[in-house]
Design a protein around this motif. Structure first.
Motif, short mmCIF file in Angstrom:
data_model
loop_
_atom_site.label_atom_id
_atom_site.label_comp_id
_atom_site.label_asym_id
_atom_site.label_seq_id
_atom_site.Cartn_x
_atom_site.Cartn_y
_atom_site.Cartn_z
N PRO A 118 3.49 9.46 -0.40
CA PRO A 118 4.78 9.20 -0.58
C PRO A 118 5.22 9.65 -1.94
O PRO A 118 4.42 9.72 -2.97
N ILE A 119 6.40 9.94 -1.74
CA ILE A 119 7.24 10.03 -3.16
C ILE A 119 8.38 9.36 -3.19
O ILE A 119 9.10 9.29 -2.21
N LEU A 120 8.34 8.48 -4.17
CA LEU A 120 9.55 7.48 -4.07
C LEU A 120 10.53 7.79 -5.24
O LEU A 120 10.19 8.10 -6.32
N ALA A 147 3.09 5.25 4.13
CA ALA A 147 2.00 6.29 4.19
C ALA A 147 2.36 7.60 4.72
O ALA A 147 3.60 7.77 5.50
N GLY A 148 1.92 8.70 4.06
CA GLY A 148 2.10 10.05 4.55
C GLY A 148 2.77 10.77 3.62
O GLY A 148 3.63 10.29 2.72
N ARG A 149 3.10 12.00 3.79
CA ARG A 149 4.16 12.93 3.15
C ARG A 149 5.37 12.65 3.41
O ARG A 149 6.11 13.45 4.54
N ILE A 150 6.15 11.58 2.85
CA ILE A 150 7.24 11.17 2.98
C ILE A 150 8.00 11.08 1.85
O ILE A 150 7.44 10.98 0.95
N VAL A 151 9.32 11.17 1.87
CA VAL A 151 10.27 10.96 0.69
C VAL A 151 11.15 9.64 0.96
O VAL A 151 11.99 9.76 1.73
N VAL A 152 11.17 8.76 -0.13
CA VAL A 152 12.15 7.66 -0.01
C VAL A 152 13.05 7.81 -1.19
O VAL A 152 12.66 8.16 -2.17
N GLY A 153 14.38 7.96 -0.66
CA GLY A 153 15.37 7.97 -1.83
C GLY A 153 15.79 7.18 -2.78
O GLY A 153 15.03 6.16 -2.78
N THR A 189 1.02 -1.01 -0.02
CA THR A 189 -0.06 0.17 -0.08
C THR A 189 1.05 1.23 -0.02
O THR A 189 1.86 1.57 0.75
N ILE A 190 0.78 2.12 -0.99
CA ILE A 190 1.51 3.36 -0.96
C ILE A 190 0.36 4.51 -0.76
O ILE A 190 -0.65 4.92 -1.86
N GLY A 191 -0.27 5.10 0.17
CA GLY A 191 -1.02 5.90 0.58
C GLY A 191 -0.88 6.88 1.53
O GLY A 191 0.08 7.27 1.96
#
Length: 183
Positions: free
Chosen positions: A124-126, A139-145, A111-113
């Motif tokens: 999320p931003i991946l 989940a949430g306003r996150i950034v995955v490098g 889930t990407i939510g």
């Protein structure tokens, strides 16, 4: 449909170079990606709205059919880079505002939510070359490098730096191993 060709190329490489026909008939993730890429092309096109709106309505029906048959929900407004791969079908939910970089792999149950409150609410931003293990939740306003491995059954609700492996609930860095070898 250039982006779909990169997806198909990746599926072929992972399958031992099975034929396009065999992959298209037997791979639910590829079905979902084909429908997504087609629908996204319409969504991002400069077609006049009197033509675009009915096409998008049909695209939504087609996406719902894929969601029912394959258990994969990828709305047409998601931004997904080239060479995307869905390892197994079933229970995959991607929020309509998510952004996924190039050359990413996701497994079943992901889930990407949306999550969070006030200024932390978001999706999320991946980055590029991200591998997401089975049943992980982002989940949430996150950034995955870039070059990140997210282990199975992890909950990622905070930013993740590039070139690491995270695991757990909540996910924490467990090593400096990147996604090289996973993708």
């Amino acid at each position: 449909m250039l982006l779909f060709k990169t997806d198909l190329h990746k599926y072929k490489a992972y399958s031992g170079n099975k034929s396009t026909l065999v992959l298209m008939l037997t791979t639910q993730g590829l079905w979902a990606l084909f429908v997504y890429r087609y629908s996204n092309k319409i969504y991002r096109s400069a077609l006049p709205s009197f033509f675009k709106k009915p096409l998008l309505r049909l695209a939504v029906l087609w996406q719902k059919w894929i969601e029912i048959v394959a258990g994969i929900s990828i709305p047409y407004s998601v931004s997904i880079g080239h060479s995307f791969y869905i390892g197994h079908f079933g229970n995959i939910i991607i929020n309509s505002k998510a952004i996924i970089g190039d050359n990413c792999n996701i497994s079943q149950g992901v889930t990407i939510g949306i999550s969070g409150k006030e200024e932390k609410r978001g999706v999320p931003i991946l980055g590029n070359n991200v591998y997401i293990g089975a049943n992980a939740v982002l989940a949430g306003r996150i950034v995955v490098g870039d070059n990140v491995v997210i282990g199975a059954n992890s909950l990622v609700n905070k930013n993740v730096e590039s070139n690491v492996t995270v695991l757990g609930v909540p996910a924490k860095k467990i090593s400096d191993n990147s996604s090289s070898g996973y993708i």
